[in-house]
Design an enzyme around this catalytic site. Sequence first.
Site, PDB file in Angstrom:
ATOM      1  CB  ALA A  53      -0.677   0.031   1.375  1.00  0.00           C
ATOM      2  CD  GLU A  54       2.737   3.715   3.745  1.00  0.00           C
ATOM      3  OE1 GLU A  54       3.294   4.709   2.833  1.00  0.00           O
ATOM      4  OE2 GLU A  54       2.115   3.989   4.707  1.00  0.00           O
ATOM      5  CB  SER A  55       6.426   1.858  -1.898  1.00  0.00           C
ATOM      6  OG  SER A  55       6.737   0.479  -1.714  1.00  0.00           O
TER       7      SER A  55
END
Length: 236
Positions: free
Chosen positions: A79-81
């Site tokens: 989800a972050e990167s």
Amino acid sequence: PSRREWNYTLKDMSVYHKEIAAALAAEWGWHDRAILTLGQAQSYGNLVVRFPIAFEDKMTRYARLRELDLGWVFALTRAESAFMVDAKSPSGALGLMQVMPATGAETAKSIGLANFKPNLLLDPEKNITIGTAYLKRVHDRFGNKMLATAAYNAGPNAVARWLAQSNCTDSDVWVEKIPYTETRKYVSRIMFFATVYDWRLNNTITRVSERMEPIIPTRKEQLASLTCSTTNLSLN
């Protein structure tokens, strides 16, 4: 430049050709482009491409070291990167787990990692080392994966403030009451993604509801005036 060329090439492609391009990108290890390409095509059926097992040895090693749920760590990183090693957010977060430099410096010091510099966060192993240590810290503080996920996105002080303003103990209701739209969607997505990653990792599958543990209020929270209302968790 390669990402710009990729996006330009995709512009006039059909859905079918975008699906083929995403599969090729996944084979080449361009996981961020594979994920984003399937998103552009609104093609969500290929879970192998959409939820890659990238940096498995490092992710597994540090999740075990920190005693963290591996599916959850993969979900958060995705989800972050989208597993883009050199990811940089507008706010300044860096690398796979999108760690802010100030947070990285503080966390590196706490785990004895000397000579921290922000560009270390663009190194996959250093980023995972620091990112998992910070995730462990917020999980230990709140004792709850859902609250720790919210804290990772919005900051622990924001989560502490929301807890003090609510006596809600039902986690699915609490999520829907998160005042930051981005964090509300983020938490829901990661709880869902973690279950998909259980399947991808051939681990025992934990239901979304099992990861969303009840919130145990402190005395201060018990005295808060706000109450819960029934709603459903969105997993879109």
